[in-house]
Design a protein around this motif. Structure first.
Motif, PDB file in Angstrom:
ATOM      1  N   PHE A  60      51.955  31.990  27.687  1.00 39.13           N
ATOM      2  CA  PHE A  60      52.636  33.093  28.372  1.00 39.13           C
ATOM      3  C   PHE A  60      51.964  34.422  28.018  1.00 39.13           C
ATOM      4  O   PHE A  60      51.614  35.223  28.894  1.00 39.13           O
ATOM      5  N   GLY A  61      51.749  34.653  26.722  1.00 37.99           N
ATOM      6  CA  GLY A  61      51.103  35.894  26.295  1.00 37.99           C
ATOM      7  C   GLY A  61      49.633  35.939  26.652  1.00 37.99           C
ATOM      8  O   GLY A  61      49.112  36.992  27.039  1.00 37.99           O
ATOM      9  N   ILE A  62      48.941  34.792  26.511  1.00 34.32           N
ATOM     10  CA  ILE A  62      47.530  34.741  26.877  1.00 34.32           C
ATOM     11  C   ILE A  62      47.352  35.153  28.331  1.00 34.32           C
ATOM     12  O   ILE A  62      46.455  35.922  28.683  1.00 34.32           O
ATOM     13  N   GLN A  63      48.248  34.650  29.195  1.00 34.21           N
ATOM     14  CA  GLN A  63      48.092  34.933  30.613  1.00 34.21           C
ATOM     15  C   GLN A  63      48.476  36.357  30.970  1.00 34.21           C
ATOM     16  O   GLN A  63      47.969  36.906  31.952  1.00 34.21           O
ATOM     17  N   ILE A  64      49.353  36.986  30.181  1.00 31.83           N
ATOM     18  CA  ILE A  64      49.614  38.410  30.400  1.00 31.83           C
ATOM     19  C   ILE A  64      48.315  39.193  30.227  1.00 31.83           C
ATOM     20  O   ILE A  64      47.953  40.031  31.058  1.00 31.83           O
ATOM     21  N   GLY A  65      47.600  38.894  29.137  1.00 27.85           N
ATOM     22  CA  GLY A  65      46.324  39.564  28.912  1.00 27.85           C
ATOM     23  C   GLY A  65      45.303  39.250  29.983  1.00 27.85           C
ATOM     24  O   GLY A  65      44.580  40.133  30.465  1.00 27.85           O
ATOM     25  N   PHE A  66      45.237  37.981  30.379  1.00 29.57           N
ATOM     26  CA  PHE A  66      44.280  37.554  31.396  1.00 29.57           C
ATOM     27  C   PHE A  66      44.584  38.207  32.741  1.00 29.57           C
ATOM     28  O   PHE A  66      43.682  38.647  33.455  1.00 29.57           O
ATOM     29  N   ALA A  67      45.877  38.302  33.087  1.00 36.44           N
ATOM     30  CA  ALA A  67      46.263  38.910  34.365  1.00 36.44           C
ATOM     31  C   ALA A  67      45.964  40.404  34.382  1.00 36.44           C
ATOM     32  O   ALA A  67      45.522  40.946  35.405  1.00 36.44           O
ATOM     33  N   LEU A  68      46.214  41.081  33.274  1.00 33.33           N
ATOM     34  CA  LEU A  68      45.877  42.501  33.202  1.00 33.33           C
ATOM     35  C   LEU A  68      44.382  42.706  33.404  1.00 33.33           C
ATOM     36  O   LEU A  68      43.950  43.633  34.102  1.00 33.33           O
ATOM     37  N   GLN A  69      43.586  41.838  32.803  1.00 38.72           N
ATOM     38  CA  GLN A  69      42.134  41.912  32.983  1.00 38.72           C
ATOM     39  C   GLN A  69      41.758  41.684  34.443  1.00 38.72           C
ATOM     40  O   GLN A  69      41.010  42.468  35.040  1.00 38.72           O
ATOM     41  N   ASN A  70      42.278  40.617  35.036  1.00 38.69           N
ATOM     42  CA  ASN A  70      41.895  40.260  36.401  1.00 38.69           C
ATOM     43  C   ASN A  70      42.292  41.321  37.422  1.00 38.69           C
ATOM     44  O   ASN A  70      41.540  41.623  38.351  1.00 38.69           O
ATOM     45  N   ALA A  71      43.495  41.852  37.270  1.00 39.85           N
ATOM     46  CA  ALA A  71      44.017  42.777  38.281  1.00 39.85           C
ATOM     47  C   ALA A  71      43.489  44.197  38.124  1.00 39.85           C
ATOM     48  O   ALA A  71      43.526  44.975  39.079  1.00 39.85           O
ATOM     49  N   ASN A  72      42.979  44.543  36.928  1.00 38.20           N
ATOM     50  CA  ASN A  72      42.694  45.949  36.676  1.00 38.20           C
ATOM     51  C   ASN A  72      41.254  46.285  36.308  1.00 38.20           C
ATOM     52  O   ASN A  72      40.891  47.465  36.303  1.00 38.20           O
ATOM     53  N   MET A  73      40.409  45.298  35.989  1.00 40.45           N
ATOM     54  CA  MET A  73      39.075  45.650  35.522  1.00 40.45           C
ATOM     55  C   MET A  73      38.223  46.274  36.627  1.00 40.45           C
ATOM     56  O   MET A  73      37.480  47.228  36.375  1.00 40.45           O
ATOM     57  N   SER A  74      38.302  45.752  37.857  1.00 40.52           N
ATOM     58  CA  SER A  74      37.548  46.394  38.941  1.00 40.52           C
ATOM     59  C   SER A  74      38.025  47.836  39.132  1.00 40.52           C
ATOM     60  O   SER A  74      37.222  48.753  39.343  1.00 40.52           O
ATOM     61  N   ARG A  75      39.318  48.028  39.038  1.00 43.92           N
ATOM     62  CA  ARG A  75      39.901  49.363  39.167  1.00 43.92           C
ATOM     63  C   ARG A  75      39.404  50.279  38.040  1.00 43.92           C
ATOM     64  O   ARG A  75      39.037  51.436  38.281  1.00 43.92           O
ATOM     65  N   ILE A  76      39.371  49.764  36.802  1.00 43.62           N
ATOM     66  CA  ILE A  76      38.888  50.551  35.673  1.00 43.62           C
ATOM     67  C   ILE A  76      37.413  50.899  35.852  1.00 43.62           C
ATOM     68  O   ILE A  76      36.993  52.044  35.673  1.00 43.62           O
ATOM     69  N   PHE A  77      36.612  49.889  36.239  1.00 42.19           N
ATOM     70  CA  PHE A  77      35.185  50.126  36.423  1.00 42.19           C
ATOM     71  C   PHE A  77      34.934  51.194  37.491  1.00 42.19           C
ATOM     72  O   PHE A  77      34.125  52.105  37.299  1.00 42.19           O
ATOM     73  N   GLN A  78      35.630  51.068  38.633  1.00 47.40           N
ATOM     74  CA  GLN A  78      35.406  52.047  39.700  1.00 47.40           C
ATOM     75  C   GLN A  78      35.963  53.423  39.325  1.00 47.40           C
ATOM     76  O   GLN A  78      35.384  54.441  39.687  1.00 47.40           O
ATOM     77  N   SER A  79      37.059  53.450  38.590  1.00 50.03           N
ATOM     78  CA  SER A  79      37.611  54.727  38.149  1.00 50.03           C
ATOM     79  C   SER A  79      36.653  55.450  37.206  1.00 50.03           C
ATOM     80  O   SER A  79      36.653  56.686  37.125  1.00 50.03           O
ATOM     81  N   LEU A  80      35.821  54.674  36.481  1.00 52.63           N
ATOM     82  CA  LEU A  80      34.856  55.261  35.552  1.00 52.63           C
ATOM     83  C   LEU A  80      33.475  55.427  36.180  1.00 52.63           C
ATOM     84  O   LEU A  80      32.496  55.689  35.474  1.00 52.63           O
ATOM     85  N   GLY A  81      33.392  55.231  37.519  1.00 51.59           N
ATOM     86  CA  GLY A  81      32.166  55.574  38.217  1.00 51.59           C
ATOM     87  C   GLY A  81      31.329  54.433  38.736  1.00 51.59           C
ATOM     88  O   GLY A  81      30.245  54.664  39.282  1.00 51.59           O
ATOM     89  N   ALA A  82      31.770  53.167  38.617  1.00 51.49           N
ATOM     90  CA  ALA A  82      30.976  52.039  39.098  1.00 51.49           C
ATOM     91  C   ALA A  82      30.965  51.998  40.621  1.00 51.49           C
ATOM     92  O   ALA A  82      31.967  52.306  41.266  1.00 51.49           O
ATOM     93  N   GLU A  83      29.821  51.624  41.203  1.00 49.70           N
ATOM     94  CA  GLU A  83      29.708  51.448  42.644  1.00 49.70           C
ATOM     95  C   GLU A  83      30.248  50.078  43.049  1.00 49.70           C
ATOM     96  O   GLU A  83      30.247  49.133  42.269  1.00 49.70           O
TER      97      GLU A  83
END
Length: 509
Positions: A20-43
């Motif tokens: 349950f906890g592992i997947q909370i971390g995994f879901a946060l990564q999956n749903a937000n990393m592209s958003r974080i990368f683009q927010s920090l300037g990634a194309e």
């Protein structure tokens, strides 16, 4: 041989609650990393290569952790639980530090650490179900695990949206990571650690002596079979792997492919070199080394596992395409906001969290209701085929649905497929594997989860840049297509499975 005790409801709960906890971390990564990368300037066309960290760490970590967890025994802490705990501590640190990123390279480095830590915890959990349960409870065990995966992913995916409803800022004033994402990652780190601690403290693993009584003691003849089979192999296939890797790297230069494709060539050549090393060690009489064991078990996989590996390869290709591209697709085609610095894009990012919440919630419910019903009516293999086709329909529907609420319907089909991907292949496989090597085999099976992700990360960017540079919606066409291929590949698995009606008749007699 003795029989393992039958686990009741709370036994099944405690065995898998850490997920349950592992997947909370995994879901946060999956749903937000592209958003974080683009927010920090990634194309946009660089997102795939930035995501390489996730599958590459899985490729390296999972077989190694599986190999060592088969051989570990740390007294009261046990066999698999030391890895649950170590991974949880490292992942918690990464989740707490990740949202402090102010530059792109730091967020990429933290993704490497986070994904490696998640894999350290996650890989032994698959083997843990096999360790703790009788074979007739494997399906129930993986269904409960899938339900916790779905529930954890619901919490992780929707948490930024919930925070926004509570008036937490969803746009960073300096264009960086908003508070909704920052606080969600901190919450995820705490829940990751607490959930894993629940399983660590409320389960007690069977000792090596008890496992030997349950499963029988492998003879030295059986134990040395893998090494002897590897020692008898020629170097031909090793040189083929190396040649294929060199060919890929030459193609990058010849056809001006994206530079990240070099990684694919390096991995192919690297496996060839590793297999040469494994064969040489086996021929030299080294019967208990990690390299020969991993290479030998990989090359000598049971036929059923090979067929399931093809299904996994295409299934996870589709999933990784979705995780990378859903945010830019929804932002551009539903919210009409392709600019990562715009408020509309950040709103789209939160809505993707809601979409991911739906498919994970559907998966949790389907694992405990729909999958058992379908499996009882059609068998495990046909059930998986049906569910994969539901997922393909969900991806294809992105082409015709432009209303954010209607996309929730798409996620129902994807959620059904996700439930089956997490449960059915493992339920089919677990009972056919030798229990004393369950960790290494599960780690090797997971290679066919991470290799397609590497392919997507290295090749998809080149395809999109060449043919659809401003139209990310076409990634969903690729996702739908490969799920159809996975469903067709599942027919080959069904062909070698014992007919379940015959098995029931045999059990009744």
């Amino acid at each position: 041989m003795a029989e393992k005790p039958r686990q009741g409801f709370w036994g099944l709960w405690n065995i898998s609650f850490g997920f349950f906890g592992i997947q909370i971390g995994f879901a946060l990564q999956n749903a937000n990393m592209s958003r974080i990368f683009q927010s920090l300037g990634a194309e946009l066309d660089n997102l795939s290569v930035l995501w390489i960290a996730a599958p590459l760490t899985g490729l390296l970590v999972q077989p190694i952790v599986g190999y060592f967890s088969d051989k570990t025994w740390l007294g009261k802490l046990g066999r698999r639980r030391p890895y649950f705990l170590a991974g949880a501590i490292l992942a918690t640190i990464a989740l707490l530090v990740m949202p402090q990123s102010t530059v792109l390279w730091f967020s990429v480095a933290m993704l490497w650490i986070l994904d490696a830590s998640i894999n350290i915890s996650m890989e032994p959990f698959r083997a843990f179900v096999g360790d703790m349960l009788r074979k007739d409870q494997h399906s129930a065990g993986y269904a409960v695990q899938t339900a916790f995966i779905g529930a954890g992913a619901v919490v992780g995916s929707i948490f930024p949206w919930v925070l926004e409803q509570l008036s937490v800022s969803n746009v960073a004033p300096d264009g960086g990571i908003p508070d909704t994402v920052r606080y969600a990652f901190w919450f995820g780190g705490i829940m990751f650690l607490l959930s894993v601690l629940w399983t660590v403290f409320l389960t007690e693993e069977y000792s090596p002596e008890e496992m030997a009584a349950f499963d029988g003691v492998a003879s030295e003849e059986e134990a040395g079979h893998t090494i002897r089979a590897l020692a008898a192999k020629s170097f031909t296939s090793s040189f083929v792997w190396i040649g294929a890797g060199i060919a890929v790297m030459l193609a990058v230069a010849q056809f001006s492919l994206e530079k990240e494709v070099y990684l694919l060539g390096a991995l192919l050549a690297g496996y060839g070199a590793a297999s040469i090393g494994g064969i040489m060690l086996a021929r030299g009489g080294s019967s208990n080394n990690m390299l020969s064991s991993i290479v030998g078990d990989f090359s000598g996989m049971p036929d059923l596992m090979k067929r399931l590996a093809v299904v996994q390869f295409f299934s996870w290709s589709a999933l990784f395409i979705m995780w990378i591209n859903t945010t830019p697709v929804v932002a551009q085609y539903v919210f009409n906001s392709a600019d990562p610095q715009s408020a509309g894009y950040q709103e789209a990012g939160n809505w993707v969290g809601v979409l991911f919440t739906v498919y994970n919630g559907v998966a949790a419910l389907a694992a405990l209701s729909l999958l058992p019903w379908l499996a009882g009516k059609f068998g495990k293999a046909k059930t998986h085929i049906i569910c994969l086709l539901c997922g393909a329909a969900g991806y294809a529907s992105f082409f015709i649905l432009r209303d954010k609420s209607l996309l929730l319907i798409s996620e129902i089909g994807i959620g059904i497929a996700w439930a089956s991907i997490l449960a059915m292949p493992y339920a089919i496989l677990a009972s056919s594997l030798p229990q004393r090597k369950l960790g290494i085999y599960m780690g090797l099976f997971n290679i066919f989860i991470v290799v397609p992700q590497l392919l997507v990360a290295t090749v998809m960017g080149s395809i999109m840049k060449a043919f659809f540079p401003t139209e990310p919606i076409w990634t969903m066409a690729f996702a739908a297509s490969v799920l159809v291929i996975a469903a067709l590949a599942m027919l080959r698995v069904d062909a070698v499975l014992p007919k379940e009606s015959a098995l029931k008749a045999k059990t009744a007699s």
